[in-house]
Design an enzyme around this catalytic site. Structure first.
Site, PDB file in Angstrom:
ATOM      1  N   VAL A  92     -11.080 -28.697  30.690  1.00 41.99           N
ATOM      2  CA  VAL A  92     -10.767 -29.571  31.829  1.00 41.99           C
ATOM      3  C   VAL A  92     -11.599 -29.185  33.051  1.00 41.99           C
ATOM      4  CG1 VAL A  92      -8.967 -30.460  33.347  1.00 41.99           C
ATOM      5  CG2 VAL A  92      -8.392 -29.846  31.005  1.00 41.99           C
ATOM      6  N   LYS A 121       6.627 -28.356  23.203  1.00 43.12           N
ATOM      7  CA  LYS A 121       5.383 -27.589  23.253  1.00 43.12           C
ATOM      8  C   LYS A 121       5.395 -26.588  22.116  1.00 43.12           C
ATOM      9  CE  LYS A 121       1.710 -27.031  26.029  1.00 43.12           C
ATOM     10  NZ  LYS A 121       0.946 -28.012  26.765  1.00 43.12           N
TER      11      LYS A 121
HETATM   12  P1  NAD Z   1      -9.450 -24.048  28.163  1.00 44.68           P
HETATM   13  O1  NAD Z   1      -8.961 -22.931  27.326  1.00 44.68           O
HETATM   14  O2  NAD Z   1     -10.506 -24.930  27.614  1.00 44.68           O
HETATM   15  O3  NAD Z   1      -9.992 -23.486  29.569  1.00 44.68           O
HETATM   16  C1  NAD Z   1      -9.303 -22.560  30.345  1.00 44.68           C
HETATM   17  C2  NAD Z   1     -10.363 -21.692  31.022  1.00 44.68           C
HETATM   18  O4  NAD Z   1      -9.712 -20.849  31.961  1.00 44.68           O
HETATM   19  C3  NAD Z   1     -11.114 -20.795  30.037  1.00 44.68           C
HETATM   20  O5  NAD Z   1     -12.513 -20.914  30.241  1.00 44.68           O
HETATM   21  C4  NAD Z   1     -10.593 -19.400  30.373  1.00 44.68           C
HETATM   22  O6  NAD Z   1     -11.548 -18.382  30.133  1.00 44.68           O
HETATM   23  C5  NAD Z   1     -10.306 -19.564  31.853  1.00 44.68           C
HETATM   24  N1  NAD Z   1      -9.405 -18.565  32.422  1.00 44.68           N
HETATM   25  C6  NAD Z   1      -8.294 -17.990  31.880  1.00 44.68           C
HETATM   26  N2  NAD Z   1      -7.743 -17.123  32.750  1.00 44.68           N
HETATM   27  C7  NAD Z   1      -8.508 -17.163  33.871  1.00 44.68           C
HETATM   28  C8  NAD Z   1      -8.455 -16.521  35.136  1.00 44.68           C
HETATM   29  N3  NAD Z   1      -7.494 -15.657  35.436  1.00 44.68           N
HETATM   30  N4  NAD Z   1      -9.413 -16.788  36.061  1.00 44.68           N
HETATM   31  C9  NAD Z   1     -10.392 -17.660  35.781  1.00 44.68           C
HETATM   32  N5  NAD Z   1     -10.498 -18.319  34.599  1.00 44.68           N
HETATM   33  C10 NAD Z   1      -9.566 -18.075  33.657  1.00 44.68           C
HETATM   34  O7  NAD Z   1      -8.161 -24.873  28.586  1.00 44.68           O
HETATM   35  P2  NAD Z   1      -8.096 -26.360  29.164  1.00 44.68           P
HETATM   36  O8  NAD Z   1      -7.807 -27.296  28.062  1.00 44.68           O
HETATM   37  O9  NAD Z   1      -9.267 -26.614  30.053  1.00 44.68           O
HETATM   38  O10 NAD Z   1      -6.762 -26.283  30.043  1.00 44.68           O
HETATM   39  C11 NAD Z   1      -6.753 -25.639  31.314  1.00 44.68           C
HETATM   40  C12 NAD Z   1      -5.354 -25.751  31.905  1.00 44.68           C
HETATM   41  O11 NAD Z   1      -4.996 -27.114  32.061  1.00 44.68           O
HETATM   42  C13 NAD Z   1      -4.246 -25.129  31.038  1.00 44.68           C
HETATM   43  O12 NAD Z   1      -3.236 -24.604  31.876  1.00 44.68           O
HETATM   44  C14 NAD Z   1      -3.705 -26.321  30.278  1.00 44.68           C
HETATM   45  O13 NAD Z   1      -2.364 -26.119  29.839  1.00 44.68           O
HETATM   46  C15 NAD Z   1      -3.787 -27.385  31.344  1.00 44.68           C
HETATM   47  N6  NAD Z   1      -3.851 -28.734  30.817  1.00 44.68           N
HETATM   48  C16 NAD Z   1      -4.840 -29.068  29.953  1.00 44.68           C
HETATM   49  C17 NAD Z   1      -4.900 -30.371  29.471  1.00 44.68           C
HETATM   50  C18 NAD Z   1      -6.005 -30.830  28.550  1.00 44.68           C
HETATM   51  O14 NAD Z   1      -6.194 -32.044  28.385  1.00 44.68           O
HETATM   52  N7  NAD Z   1      -6.761 -29.926  27.970  1.00 44.68           N
HETATM   53  C19 NAD Z   1      -3.942 -31.316  29.873  1.00 44.68           C
HETATM   54  C20 NAD Z   1      -2.959 -30.940  30.787  1.00 44.68           C
HETATM   55  C21 NAD Z   1      -2.916 -29.628  31.251  1.00 44.68           C
END
Ligand code: NAD
Length: 364
Positions: free
Chosen positions: A185, A80
């Site tokens: 997501v 990572k």
């Molecule tokens: P992203 O940055 O697009 O979305 C995350 C959202 O969470 C943002 O809108 C942010 O404002 C919000 N957020 C942050 N802290 C918060 C809180 N305390 N309360 C409410 N909302 C909050 O990220 P993403 O790509 O959607 O990923 C989301 C999670 O899923 C992460 O932990 C990431 O590591 C995990 N993940 C993502 C993927 C992927 O394909 N993008 C794959 C596996 C795991």
């Protein structure tokens, strides 16, 4: 303190710090394991409270990727990267090109892609400097590019398994589901859940993302503080990690936890806390593997959307067997998943001579 004494150090193979004055890049790449192939895992662009918080995050996330890739049956080890942001707007083409040179300097031991705070456009800029990057736009109908839709699909399918197992429900129709975070997501997941007839309660700390979600779908938005303890059937954490802890778990009303966020449990013991409250926890790195499955297909040159989907559809099958074993042995689901992952990695390490041919695989 030496990194070897860090609480999140867990036999990581290597740790790399990068600095580029011209672009302002400050980044850490952690390679946890290459036993099963090149260490793959996304790049997070985030403003950390301090450098130690960034180190803690990257060490935990890298180990999680080893486990995720192993359980998903991918020819990837785990790694990572984090880029330490000054603020949310500190992204630039030069920053990601400098990061691309950093990735390239590792000669393919680490393969990057999008994670929180990074977009497909950012990965294109990384790709100007290295081929050890995935999550790039593909021509035509091929899978590839933004992995979030496939992550959301895997979470949706896994959640269906979890509600069947814990609540005896044949689908999510009529269930109340809280989604924490409506970013890449979370929003895709909300679309699938809405289509399937669930009632959605959401929260996000980013008002623009929240507004966009509310403009598109019939959602009830509440404050992030209220969300965790809201009266719902399912909680889907789709924001950041460490949200299931000794402080938050006693307040939960959901009977199922099924979401995309990495490292949802603050500590291993929190899995037992959930089990003690009869809350079924879908291990994060098992249910959220859809994105890395997409990334792997793209990286190894098979970006048939049908093949990706077929592999994502195996996620609920894996979860079913983890849930069943947890029930039979009266042990928490996170422990069962960790044991399974470690078994697969050990077998890979024992087979190193064979696996070495995979570690030198190049992008297609
Ligand atoms: P992203 O940055 O697009 O979305 C995350 C959202 O969470 C943002 O809108 C942010 O404002 C919000 N957020 C942050 N802290 C918060 C809180 N305390 N309360 C409410 N909302 C909050 O990220 P993403 O790509 O959607 O990923 C989301 C999670 O899923 C992460 O932990 C990431 O590591 C995990 N993940 C993502 C993927 C992927 O394909 N993008 C794959 C596996 C795991």
């Amino acid at each position: 303190m030496s990194v070897f004494d860090h609480s999140e150090f867990d036999q990581h193979e290597s740790l790399h710090y990068f600095h580029d004055d011209a672009s302002g890049l400050r980044a850490i790449i952690a390679i946890h394991s290459t036993a099963l192939g090149p260490a793959a895992g996304g790049c997070r662009h985030w403003q950390y409270a301090n450098d130690d918080a960034a180190l803690t995050d990257v060490l935990r996330l890298a180990r999680g990727m080893t486990y995720k890739n192993a359980v998903a049956g991918l020819r990837f080890g785990g790694g990572k990267s984090v880029i330490l942001a000054n603020d949310a707007k500190s992204k630039s083409v030069e920053l990601f090109r400098a990061f691309g040179r950093a990735v390239d300097s590792l000669g393919g031991r680490y393969v990057t892609a999008e994670d929180v705070g990074c977009s497909v456009a950012d990965m294109r800029h990384v790709n100007m400097e290295t081929n050890f990057v995935s999550g790039l736009p593909q021509d035509g109908e091929g899978a590839g590019g933004d992995p979030s839709p496939m992550t959301a699909l895997g979470v949706f399918l896994g959640m269906q398994s979890a509600v069947k197992f814990r609540l005896g429900a044949d689908s999510v129709r009529g269930l109340r589901i809280a989604v924490q975070g409506v970013g890449s997501v979370g929003l895709n997941l909300c679309r699938l859940l809405h289509e399937a007839g669930a009632t959605l309660i959401v929260a996000d700390v980013n008002n623009d993302n929240l507004q966009m979600a509310c403009d598109e779908l019939p959602l009830t938005a509440i404050s992030p503080v209220e969300l965790l303890s809201s009266d719902v059937d399912v909680l889907a954490p789709c924001a950041l990690g460490n949200i299931l802890s000794s402080q938050t778990i006693p307040e939960l009303k959901a009977k199922v936890i099924a979401g995309a966020a990495n490292n949802q449990l603050a500590t291993e013991a929190d899995g037992a806390r959930l089990a003690d409250m009869d809350i079924l926890y879908a291990p994060d790195y098992v249910i959220n593997a859809g994105g890395i499955i997409n990334v792997a297909h793209e990286y190894f040159g098979d970006s048939s959307a049908a093949h990706v989907r077929a592999d994502v559809e195996k996620i609920p099958v894996r979860l079913d067997s983890i849930f069943a074993e947890a029930q039979t042995t009266s042990r928490p689901t996170n422990i069962i998943a960790d044991e399974l992952a470690r078994k697969i990695v050990s077998a890979g390490a024992a087979n190193r001579a064979v696996v070495d041919s995979a570690t030198t695989l190049q992008p297609a």
